[in-house]
Design a protein around this motif. Structure first.
Motif, PDB file in Angstrom:
ATOM      1  N   HIS A 158       0.829  -1.215   0.000  1.00 30.45           N
ATOM      2  CA  HIS A 158       0.000   0.000   0.000  1.00 30.45           C
ATOM      3  C   HIS A 158       0.859   1.257   0.000  1.00 30.45           C
ATOM      4  O   HIS A 158       0.515   2.242  -0.638  1.00 30.45           O
ATOM      5  CB  HIS A 158      -0.932   0.007   1.214  1.00 30.45           C
ATOM      6  N   MET A 243      -7.972   4.424  -0.788  1.00 30.80           N
ATOM      7  CA  MET A 243      -6.647   4.970  -1.044  1.00 30.80           C
ATOM      8  C   MET A 243      -6.732   6.200  -1.942  1.00 30.80           C
ATOM      9  O   MET A 243      -5.957   7.146  -1.787  1.00 30.80           O
ATOM     10  CB  MET A 243      -5.743   3.896  -1.659  1.00 30.80           C
ATOM     11  N   THR A 330      -5.866   0.177   3.454  1.00 30.41           N
ATOM     12  CA  THR A 330      -5.010   1.361   3.347  1.00 30.41           C
ATOM     13  C   THR A 330      -3.899   1.340   4.390  1.00 30.41           C
ATOM     14  O   THR A 330      -3.278   2.357   4.663  1.00 30.41           O
ATOM     15  CB  THR A 330      -5.821   2.667   3.534  1.00 30.41           C
TER      16      THR A 330
END
Lengths: 376, 285
Positions: A158, A243, A330
């Motif tokens: 991520h 995100m 996230t």
């Protein structure tokens, strides 16, 4: 006052040559005076910058409980836990795209170095490191196995995704804004202030606004998109979109920083070049193409790498807006370090993770120094 | 930084110039919409916001949200904490960077190059990465939830030393020579010649440090666990995970605005210094 226009050199060039002043030596001990002036800074520097790195190295080979109940030497176990898994195999196809990219970049760097006649030893080392890196990335858990700490890899992925998405947007938009403001007469100070203002807000004020802004029921964005026939989107509670919500927040918050750097870079371009180009009959587009763009090379590299480093250390926006969720969608690297240390109370493992982040950042900074010192 | 100094005024048709300004004004307003919306919500009664929060014009008008910022909850304490920590960090950072910068720029002694290289290497230590060993250092000595724990790690700022060194090394050595002939010592030269000359760089460094410290999130989150020792930044963050976030939106927005106010004021007053701090820090002019 004579010193009104400070022109500083590049960090790397300064590293290789401390500005020395031609003067007769003072009669009394200069080393002592120097130490008196430097002492306070060096003390806090050693204590709060150098020592923590050493201490992290030490902690990372211990099973080090935050509450102090256990403190057991475990060798490289923390690193094995971070980077290794069960039933590990190696295959050529794993992460093929990324590994090909590593090889391609290595090849490009080597070609450049050979053409410039750079020292052969270093070139060989660069090549070796690139090939080794591409090879190591081929390891992965085979059938029935898994990573020892899957959350580490998730958060690393991520972080990389966020960096890969946000960096081009932040650099590109910053440049675009700077170009619209450059070489204009009136009003630009106001526009610049408007674009730059969000940068001074605390991260928690920014997340406060944007959590509401992105809210499908109460935010401003939903009715705006609804105007174009888009159904309200629950940005922050959708694993696929969260995100992007964070990227949007970050862009709004920090693009002003890059804008300011690009504006400074644009002003460094010698105005005589524009005059000369104008005299030669170049139109605005040709001036942009042949004066502005080449003049922006160095500042662009600088902004891009600074942004890369900043994006890689993302934490606040994510932690406040989504806590790494929904699910783990996230979760980022610093959050993983934070929670390993302060929720799971495993300081030794958290230190190992910190060192990983440290090494990645140091490598990127070192590359920045190299590029900057060459271009200076 | 004067944006337009380099621009030879291109002769542009009037209409294109007006179009440019219309477009840019719109863009700037759109960019500021989130802030304007925040102001609007802070001026709206909480219960009205529960029914309807979309709109840039306040739906009803009240100053209650602002009135209770400092009287209800911990906001006043956080605000004072932030003021204390940020002021201490700013003053100490500038002092340390100025003295160290002077030593690197103007005093000759063996080992200087090595030390300077070591400080430059510190630019590569990511500021966020080492909070785990730092936390242990402070908690082992019983300094969790103290002011010094909040600002001390901040004041070791290699970038600031770099900025001051660069700036002071450009002061012509004739100034120093002349003062030395007059019998001035090191401290006197530093205090009455170097510091006044370095004021622009120190102002930039101070503003830059102030903004960065006020906005610090990770370190205060780690080291200050008691509610009374939160800063504005961590305090505001803690309010957002509260249930109140859903019902008292107006109060929350007012707190966000008040918490950002010192920075916005600084920004409006010292925009030039802040921007120069950023550009100096990046090694650009």
């Amino acid at each position: 006052m004579t010193v009104t226009a400070p022109h500083t050199g590049k960090p790397a060039s300064a590293a290789s040559g401390v500005p020395t002043v031609r003067q007769r030596p003072w009669r009394t001990g200069d080393a002592a005076t120097g130490l008196v002036f430097l002492g306070p800074f060096l003390a806090v520097y050693a204590l709060f910058v150098v020592w923590p790195v050493v201490q992290a190295g030490r902690m990372s080979v211990y099973d080090w409980d935050l509450l102090g109940f256990t403190r057991e030497f475990v060798g490289l176990d923390n690193y094995r836990r971070m980077l290794w898994g069960t039933a590990m195999t190696w295959s050529t196809g794993h992460l093929a795209g990324l590994r090909l990219l590593v090889l391609a970049v290595t090849a490009a760097v080597i070609t450049r170095r050979l053409r410039r006649g750079a020292p052969a030893g270093t070139t060989a080392a660069v090549g070796g490191a690139g090939v080794l890196g591409a090879a190591v990335l081929g390891f992965h858990p085979g059938a029935g196995g898994g990573w020892n700490d899957a959350a580490f890899w998730t958060s690393l992925r991520h972080t990389l995704e966020f960096t890969a998405i946000s960096t081009p947007i932040l650099v590109g938009l910053g440049l675009l804004m700077a170009l619209t403001l450059h070489r204009r007469q009136r009003g630009t100070a106001f526009y610049r202030a408007a674009f730059f203002l969000p940068y001074v807000l605390p991260v928690s004020a920014v997340t406060l606004i944007w959590s509401f802004l992105l809210n499908p029921d109460r935010g401003l964005l939903a009715p705006f998109l609804g105007f174009f026939g888009v159904e309200p989107i629950a940005w922050l509670s959708s694993p696929d979109l969260a995100m992007w919500g964070i990227v949007a927040t970050t862009v709004w918050w920090s693009v002003g920083f890059n804008l300011v750097l690009f504006l400074a870079g644009l002003q460094d371009i010698d105005p005589h070049l524009y005059e000369a180009a104008g005299l030669d009959g170049a139109n605005r587009w040709q001036q942009f193409r042949h004066v502005t763009l080449p003049g922006l090379r160095q500042i662009s590299v600088l902004v891009a790498i600074t942004q890369l480093i900043a994006s890689f250390q993302i934490f606040g926006q994510v932690y406040i807006m989504t806590r790494g969720g929904p699910g783990d969608s996230t979760r980022v690297l610093i959050q993983h370090i934070y929670e390993s240390g302060f929720r799971n109370l495993e300081m030794g493992y958290a230190a190992a993770l910190s060192l990983f982040l440290f090494v990645v950042m140091a490598v990127v900074s070192a590359i920045q120094f190299r590029i900057m010192s060459r271009e200076a | 930084m004067a944006v337009a100094t380099t621009a030879p005024p291109a002769v542009r048709p009037r209409r294109r110039r007006i179009l440019y300004h219309v477009f840019m004004t719109l863009a700037a307003l759109v960019w500021l919409v989130p802030v304007l919306w925040m102001v609007s919500m802070a001026l709206t009664p909480n219960d009205a916001l529960q029914r309807e929060s979309v709109g840039l014009v306040p739906n009803g008008f009240t100053l209650d949200n602002f009135g209770e910022v400092f009287t209800v909850g911990h906001m006043l304490r956080w605000f004072l904490n932030s003021l204390i920590v940020t002021s201490a960090a700013t003053v100490l950072t500038v002092a340390l960077c100025a003295t160290a910068g002077y030593a690197f720029a103007k005093i000759r002694f063996t080992g200087k190059r090595l030390l300077f290289a070591l400080v430059i290497a510190g630019l590569m230590v990511p500021k966020e990465a080492m909070f785990v060993p730092l936390f242990l250092m402070f908690s082992d000595t019983g300094q969790q939830n103290t002011y010094q724990a909040l600002f001390l790690p901040r004041i070791a700022f290699p970038l600031g030393v770099f900025i001051m060194t660069q700036f002071l090394s450009r002061v012509p050595s004739e100034y120093e020579e002349a003062a030395r002939v007059d019998g001035a010592g090191r401290w006197r030269i530093f205090w009455s010649i170097m510091l006044p000359l370095a004021r622009p760089a120190m102002a930039s460094l101070a503003i830059f440090t102030f903004v960065l410290t006020w906005n610090d999130y990770l370190w205060p989150l780690v080291i200050s666990t008691e509610r009374e020792m939160f800063t504005v930044t961590t305090g505001l963050a803690s309010l957002q995970s509260n249930f109140a976030a859903a019902t008292e939106v107006g109060s929350l927005m007012a707190r966000g605005l008040v918490g950002s106010l010192p920075l916005v004021v600084l920004f409006l007053l010292f925009q030039r210094q802040l921007i120069r701090g950023i550009t100096l820090g990046s090694g650009e002019k």
